[in-house]
Design a protein around this motif. Structure first.
Motif, PDB file in Angstrom:
ATOM      1  N   ALA A  25       0.828  -1.211   0.000  1.00 32.36           N
ATOM      2  CA  ALA A  25       0.000   0.000   0.000  1.00 32.36           C
ATOM      3  C   ALA A  25       0.864   1.263   0.000  1.00 32.36           C
ATOM      4  O   ALA A  25       0.585   2.217  -0.722  1.00 32.36           O
ATOM      5  N   LEU A  28       4.850   4.924  -4.121  1.00 36.28           N
ATOM      6  CA  LEU A  28       4.855   6.202  -4.847  1.00 36.28           C
ATOM      7  C   LEU A  28       3.531   6.928  -4.682  1.00 36.28           C
ATOM      8  O   LEU A  28       3.467   8.145  -4.730  1.00 36.28           O
ATOM      9  N   PHE A 232      -5.907   3.290  -5.525  1.00 34.07           N
ATOM     10  CA  PHE A 232      -4.500   3.130  -5.880  1.00 34.07           C
ATOM     11  C   PHE A 232      -3.638   2.995  -4.626  1.00 34.07           C
ATOM     12  O   PHE A 232      -2.819   2.091  -4.500  1.00 34.07           O
ATOM     13  N   THR A 233      -3.854   3.899  -3.676  1.00 32.27           N
ATOM     14  CA  THR A 233      -2.967   3.934  -2.515  1.00 32.27           C
ATOM     15  C   THR A 233      -3.169   2.731  -1.594  1.00 32.27           C
ATOM     16  O   THR A 233      -2.240   2.260  -0.954  1.00 32.27           O
ATOM     17  N   SER A 329       4.521  -6.209  -5.341  1.00 32.98           N
ATOM     18  CA  SER A 329       3.135  -6.655  -5.144  1.00 32.98           C
ATOM     19  C   SER A 329       2.293  -6.465  -6.401  1.00 32.98           C
ATOM     20  O   SER A 329       1.244  -7.074  -6.549  1.00 32.98           O
ATOM     21  N   LEU A 330       2.746  -5.598  -7.313  1.00 30.55           N
ATOM     22  CA  LEU A 330       1.987  -5.367  -8.546  1.00 30.55           C
ATOM     23  C   LEU A 330       2.126  -6.532  -9.524  1.00 30.55           C
ATOM     24  O   LEU A 330       1.223  -6.817 -10.302  1.00 30.55           O
TER      25      LEU A 330
HETATM   26  N1  PFF Z   1      -0.387   1.321  -3.384  1.00 25.20           N
HETATM   27  C1  PFF Z   1       0.770   1.608  -4.186  1.00 25.20           C
HETATM   28  C2  PFF Z   1       1.177   3.041  -3.963  1.00 25.20           C
HETATM   29  O1  PFF Z   1       0.483   3.766  -3.243  1.00 25.20           O
HETATM   30  O2  PFF Z   1       2.192   3.449  -4.516  1.00 25.20           O
HETATM   31  C3  PFF Z   1       0.570   1.336  -5.638  1.00 25.20           C
HETATM   32  C4  PFF Z   1      -0.074   0.017  -5.904  1.00 25.20           C
HETATM   33  C5  PFF Z   1       0.565  -1.170  -5.513  1.00 25.20           C
HETATM   34  C6  PFF Z   1      -1.319  -0.019  -6.480  1.00 25.20           C
HETATM   35  C7  PFF Z   1      -0.077  -2.386  -5.697  1.00 25.20           C
HETATM   36  C8  PFF Z   1      -1.961  -1.218  -6.654  1.00 25.20           C
HETATM   37  C9  PFF Z   1      -1.322  -2.392  -6.266  1.00 25.20           C
HETATM   38  F1  PFF Z   1      -1.924  -3.516  -6.446  1.00 25.20           F
END
Ligand code: PFF
Length: 477
Positions: A25, A28, A232-233, A329-330
């Motif tokens: 989570a 960036l 996203f976050t 994780s992506l």
């Molecule tokens: N949550 C990550 C961030 O805030 O940079 C981006 C991200 C990672 C989005 C993993 C989605 C995901 F599955």
């Protein structure tokens, strides 16, 4: 096609799961995207909408996504297919998993490019390049990096390789070890920077900017951006939390874990915002300067403050570490899909997929130079388009369908075995998933996506489609 496998590689404890999920989570999104979109969308009111989205949509969807992964016991595509079969629902639900697997790969393609900027800045800060830098030098410094496709490609390649190497080692040996090292370091560095921010003289102004809401600055588009950012976050809507949930033992509490993840992610974004805007305001810099905020303004601040070399180098190390634990994780959903469904061993799958994603990422590299005038979806560059499609469409759509599946297709018993809420909270939880979250996502998406005069028509059509869809699903049940 190889033999189908289920997820068996359990996290060694609930704490390790929480650390991994927080690692995913926090990235960036917290350190680079949250401050710059907050700056562009006027501060307080935007932050308030984002916080409301985290609370009302983010946390319930996060709990659902982890639960679907643990109940479906596999990668997102297979987990959805398993659960649909078990509940007599359409096998088309596997497409929801596919949407996630694809979104993860697309996000990763630009994620490693931007994380690459941070690697470059880390080395430059370390070498003392930012000492005594003024605003126009910092600006041309950033522009020069953007204008050089070879340099961007080099750092994109470095980030991609490190991600591939970690993920190819597997859940225990690779992911856990990397995260155990990175997360505590990240927290420590952020707290040091927070301490520094309180001494800048602009901490109060920064606080006001983030928390004093001025709703006149809010548009439907910024509400959509705030909502997309909540997805996203928290890393939700695409199957990362689903696949991490599939490695989670039945004994762990999904509610407790989700609350920790959301709390840590939000706290870190707000702390990062406080730090960054304190530095921005104390140096008379511009809050709404866009995606370059972190990279164009902070070197000036670090260049001019006492101990700037030290704080600057630490800060960019922090950004790189946070990005890395998200990048791994992506790619995990698509890798576990290849491994479990297609019988392609993890190591081989990571290399094949990592290479394809790296190639696609070259489009983002070129968006900042050679292709900067190539536009899609109106005014958007290749990077802008991929970011927009994933954050503002694929993730909210994925999250909406997860909420629908959880609340309308899963039985009460199935939900109760996964979600350890008291009966009072459970009612709210289901109500939220059945109505509030899906309708909020549909209204915000349709309002944010279309021109204002068409908003009402779009909302009406969306609600009609949602009603028809839910009616269809419940009839099958
Ligand atoms: N949550 C990550 C961030 O805030 O940079 C981006 C991200 C990672 C989005 C993993 C989605 C995901 F599955």
């Amino acid at each position: 096609m190889g033999q189908l496998k289920l997820s068996t590689d359990l996290w060694s404890s609930q704490t390790v799961f929480i650390l991994a999920a927080v690692g995913s989570a926090v990235g960036l999104g917290n350190l680079w995207k949250f401050p710059y979109i907050t700056g562009e969308n006027g501060g307080g009111a935007f932050v308030l909408v984002y916080l409301a989205c985290v609370l009302l949509i983010g946390i319930p969807v996060l709990m659902s996504e982890i639960a679907l992964g643990r109940a479906g016991k596999a990668n997102p595509v297979q987990a959805m297919s398993n659960l649909a079969r078990e509940n007599g629902a359409s096998r088309l639900w596997a497409l929801l998993g596919l949407n996630g697997v694809l979104a993860g790969a697309l996000i990763l393609s630009f994620y490693t490019v931007i994380a690459g900027w941070a690697v470059s800045y880390f080395f430059q800060s370390f070498s003392g390049a930012f000492v005594d830098m003024n605003a126009s030098e910092a600006n041309s410094h950033f522009d020069a990096l953007m204008a050089n496709p070879y340099e961007l490609l080099f750092w994109h390649t470095v980030m991609s390789l490190v991600t591939i190497l970690i993920v190819s080692k597997g859940v225990k040996a690779g992911l856990e070890r990397a995260i155990n090292l990175m997360l505590p370091a990240l927290l420590l560095i952020l707290l040091v920077l927070l301490g520094y921010a309180t001494t800048t003289g602009a901490f109060g102004k920064s606080f006001n900017f983030l928390f004093a809401a001025d709703f006149s600055k809010l548009t439907w588009e910024s509400v959509l951006i705030a909502m997309g950012h909540a997805f996203f976050t928290l890393s939700i809507g695409l199957g990362t939390m689903m696949v991490y949930g599939s490695y989670l033992s039945q004994k762990s509490s999904i509610v407790k874990a989700s609350l920790w993840i959301a709390f840590a992610d939000t706290a870190i974004a707000l702390i990062a915002g406080l730090v960054i805007f304190s530095i921005v305001f104390s140096n008379g810099l511009e809050a709404g300067s866009g995606p370059g905020l972190l990279f164009e303004t902070l070197p000036v601040a670090f260049g001019q403050m006492a101990g700037g070399w030290f704080f600057g180098t630490l800060f960019f190390a922090l950004v790189v570490m946070a990005a890395l634990s998200s990048a791994i994780s992506l790619i995990e959903p698509v890798v576990s899909w290849f491994d479990q469904n297609w019988g392609i061993k993890r190591e081989k799958a990571v290399w094949i997929l990592g290479t394809l994603i790296w190639v696609f990422g070259i489009g983002t590299v070129l968006s900042f130079n050679v292709w900067q005038d190539v536009h899609f979806l109106g005014e958007k560059t290749f990077f802008g388009t991929v970011d927009y499609l994933t954050s503002n469409i694929m993730l909210p759509l994925g999250g909406l369908l997860m909420a629908v599946f959880m609340a309308w297709v899963m039985t009460k018993e199935q939900i109760k075995t996964q979600i350890d809420l008291s009966s009072g909270w459970m009612k709210w939880f289901i109500l939220d998933l059945k109505w509030l979250s899906p309708i909020a996502v549909l209204v915000v998406s349709s309002s944010g996506l279309v021109a204002s005069e068409s908003v009402l028509i779009m909302v009406a059509i969306s609600l009609f489609l949602y009603g028809a869809y839910v009616w269809n699903v419940t009839r099958k049940n």
